[in-house]
Design a protein around this motif. Structure first.
Motif, PDB file in Angstrom:
ATOM      1  N   LEU A 165       5.385  22.559 -89.985  1.00 44.86           N
ATOM      2  CA  LEU A 165       4.222  21.733 -89.650  1.00 44.86           C
ATOM      3  C   LEU A 165       3.313  21.593 -90.868  1.00 44.86           C
ATOM      4  CD1 LEU A 165       2.498  20.093 -87.706  1.00 44.86           C
ATOM      5  CD2 LEU A 165       1.508  22.239 -86.877  1.00 44.86           C
ATOM      6  N   SER A 166       3.147  22.691 -91.591  1.00 45.76           N
ATOM      7  CA  SER A 166       2.341  22.655 -92.814  1.00 45.76           C
ATOM      8  C   SER A 166       2.918  21.655 -93.812  1.00 45.76           C
ATOM      9  CB  SER A 166       2.274  24.050 -93.438  1.00 45.76           C
ATOM     10  OG  SER A 166       1.564  23.999 -94.654  1.00 45.76           O
ATOM     11  N   ASN A 167       4.248  21.658 -93.945  1.00 46.08           N
ATOM     12  CA  ASN A 167       4.902  20.709 -94.856  1.00 46.08           C
ATOM     13  C   ASN A 167       4.707  19.261 -94.404  1.00 46.08           C
ATOM     14  OD1 ASN A 167       5.855  22.612 -96.679  1.00 46.08           O
ATOM     15  ND2 ASN A 167       7.781  22.882 -95.589  1.00 46.08           N
ATOM     16  N   ILE A 168       4.677  19.038 -93.111  1.00 46.73           N
ATOM     17  CA  ILE A 168       4.431  17.683 -92.597  1.00 46.73           C
ATOM     18  C   ILE A 168       3.000  17.272 -92.931  1.00 46.73           C
ATOM     19  CG2 ILE A 168       4.152  16.300 -90.485  1.00 46.73           C
ATOM     20  CD1 ILE A 168       6.500  17.931 -89.290  1.00 46.73           C
ATOM     21  N   GLU A 169       2.059  18.190 -92.698  1.00 47.94           N
ATOM     22  CA  GLU A 169       0.648  17.875 -92.940  1.00 47.94           C
ATOM     23  C   GLU A 169       0.339  17.658 -94.422  1.00 47.94           C
ATOM     24  OE1 GLU A 169      -1.414  19.984 -89.061  1.00 47.94           O
ATOM     25  OE2 GLU A 169      -1.610  20.972 -91.001  1.00 47.94           O
ATOM     26  N   THR A 170       1.122  18.263 -95.294  1.00 48.09           N
ATOM     27  CA  THR A 170       0.922  18.076 -96.732  1.00 48.09           C
ATOM     28  C   THR A 170       1.867  17.008 -97.293  1.00 48.09           C
ATOM     29  OG1 THR A 170       2.398  19.928 -97.193  1.00 48.09           O
ATOM     30  CG2 THR A 170       0.015  20.396 -97.146  1.00 48.09           C
ATOM     31  N   ASN A 171       2.560  16.323 -96.408  1.00 44.33           N
ATOM     32  CA  ASN A 171       3.486  15.235 -96.763  1.00 44.33           C
ATOM     33  C   ASN A 171       4.668  15.680 -97.615  1.00 44.33           C
ATOM     34  OD1 ASN A 171       2.259  12.961 -95.400  1.00 44.33           O
ATOM     35  ND2 ASN A 171       0.552  13.322 -96.799  1.00 44.33           N
ATOM     36  N   LYS A 172       5.041  16.951 -97.503  1.00 42.01           N
ATOM     37  CA  LYS A 172       6.245  17.430 -98.187  1.00 42.01           C
ATOM     38  C   LYS A 172       7.481  17.136 -97.341  1.00 42.01           C
ATOM     39  CE  LYS A 172       3.768  21.064-100.612  1.00 42.01           C
ATOM     40  NZ  LYS A 172       3.420  22.472-100.637  1.00 42.01           N
ATOM     41  N   LYS A 173       7.258  16.991 -96.042  1.00 42.00           N
ATOM     42  CA  LYS A 173       8.336  16.651 -95.108  1.00 42.00           C
ATOM     43  C   LYS A 173       7.878  15.467 -94.265  1.00 42.00           C
ATOM     44  CE  LYS A 173      11.151  20.258 -95.730  1.00 42.00           C
ATOM     45  NZ  LYS A 173      12.517  20.192 -96.103  1.00 42.00           N
ATOM     46  N   ILE A 174       8.820  14.613 -93.916  1.00 46.37           N
ATOM     47  CA  ILE A 174       8.541  13.488 -93.033  1.00 46.37           C
ATOM     48  C   ILE A 174       9.238  13.779 -91.708  1.00 46.37           C
ATOM     49  CG2 ILE A 174       8.877  11.023 -92.654  1.00 46.37           C
ATOM     50  CD1 ILE A 174       8.918  10.719 -95.726  1.00 46.37           C
ATOM     51  N   PRO A 175       8.473  13.778 -90.617  1.00 50.03           N
ATOM     52  CA  PRO A 175       9.095  14.098 -89.327  1.00 50.03           C
ATOM     53  C   PRO A 175       9.987  12.965 -88.840  1.00 50.03           C
ATOM     54  CG  PRO A 175       6.821  13.424 -89.004  1.00 50.03           C
ATOM     55  CD  PRO A 175       7.047  13.491 -90.492  1.00 50.03           C
ATOM     56  N   SER A 176      10.987  13.338 -88.061  1.00 44.85           N
ATOM     57  CA  SER A 176      11.844  12.324 -87.425  1.00 44.85           C
ATOM     58  C   SER A 176      10.992  11.565 -86.412  1.00 44.85           C
ATOM     59  CB  SER A 176      13.010  13.007 -86.708  1.00 44.85           C
ATOM     60  OG  SER A 176      12.508  13.787 -85.623  1.00 44.85           O
ATOM     61  N   LYS A 177      11.519  10.448 -85.925  1.00 46.42           N
ATOM     62  CA  LYS A 177      10.784   9.680 -84.918  1.00 46.42           C
ATOM     63  C   LYS A 177      10.542  10.510 -83.667  1.00 46.42           C
ATOM     64  CE  LYS A 177      11.991   5.029 -86.325  1.00 46.42           C
ATOM     65  NZ  LYS A 177      12.509   3.730 -85.940  1.00 46.42           N
ATOM     66  N   THR A 178      11.537  11.305 -83.299  1.00 38.50           N
ATOM     67  CA  THR A 178      11.407  12.154 -82.113  1.00 38.50           C
ATOM     68  C   THR A 178      10.303  13.181 -82.305  1.00 38.50           C
ATOM     69  OG1 THR A 178      13.776  11.900 -81.702  1.00 38.50           O
ATOM     70  CG2 THR A 178      12.663  13.694 -80.552  1.00 38.50           C
TER      71      THR A 178
END
Length: 174
Positions: A32-45
């Motif tokens: 979640l931290s990586n998503i919030e820092t834009n290091k990871k992009i979540p899938s549509k799901t």
């Protein structure tokens, strides 16, 4: 504002810890931290799960705020600060809808807004009916103008909704 920052902002505004949100949507806190820092992009799901989680929490928060105390009910006058906060909330909601390209999230957001509008109208009509029940003619005369103004407002908004309904892009689901 990018997706990750927007998610973090909404989460922190609602007072939700990363750990709680991650657990609830079924991912690890570091992810979640990586998503919030834009290091990871979540899938549509996953993006849908995040959106649903935040919307659910936001609805709970709004529901708490919407509880009406009948005894202290009077016409609310908003301060410039409150109006600015409402405007900002609308802009942020719009931004979130623009970021999420999924048309079903937009449909769900619009449906929730329409349900909320109907709910607020119904609640306030019930309150008005309860308060207005045993009134004398002098009070009713003084309420005539505000009632007419409210009816005009309903009519204007009815026209707006009818225009949306007549929009050629809307498809009936029967």
């Amino acid at each position: 504002m990018n997706y990750g920052k927007l998610i973090k902002k909404k989460r922190t505004e609602l007072g939700i810890k990363q750990k709680e949100m991650a657990k609830d949507i079924g991912i690890s806190t570091p992810y979640l931290s990586n998503i919030e820092t834009n290091k990871k992009i979540p899938s549509k799901t996953l993006a849908s799960k995040i959106e649903d989680f935040l919307e659910k929490k936001l609805r709970k928060e709004k529901k708490k705020k919407l509880e009406i105390d009948v005894e202290s009910m009077s016409e609310k006058k908003y301060t410039k600060r409150e109006l600015k906060e409402m405007e900002q909330e609308i802009i942020e909601t719009y931004d979130l809808m623009q970021i999420e390209k999924n048309p079903f999230s937009k449909i769900a957001a619009i449906q929730r807004s329409l349900i909320e509008i109907n709910k607020v109208i119904e609640e306030n009509i019930i309150i008005l009916e309860t308060i207005l029940e045993p009134l004398d003619q002098n009070i009713l005369k003084k309420l005539k103008r505000p009632l007419k103004t409210t009816i005009k407002s309903f009519e204007k908004n009815k026209e707006k909704l009818e225009k949306l309904l007549a929009n050629e892009y809307l498809i009936e689901e029967d």
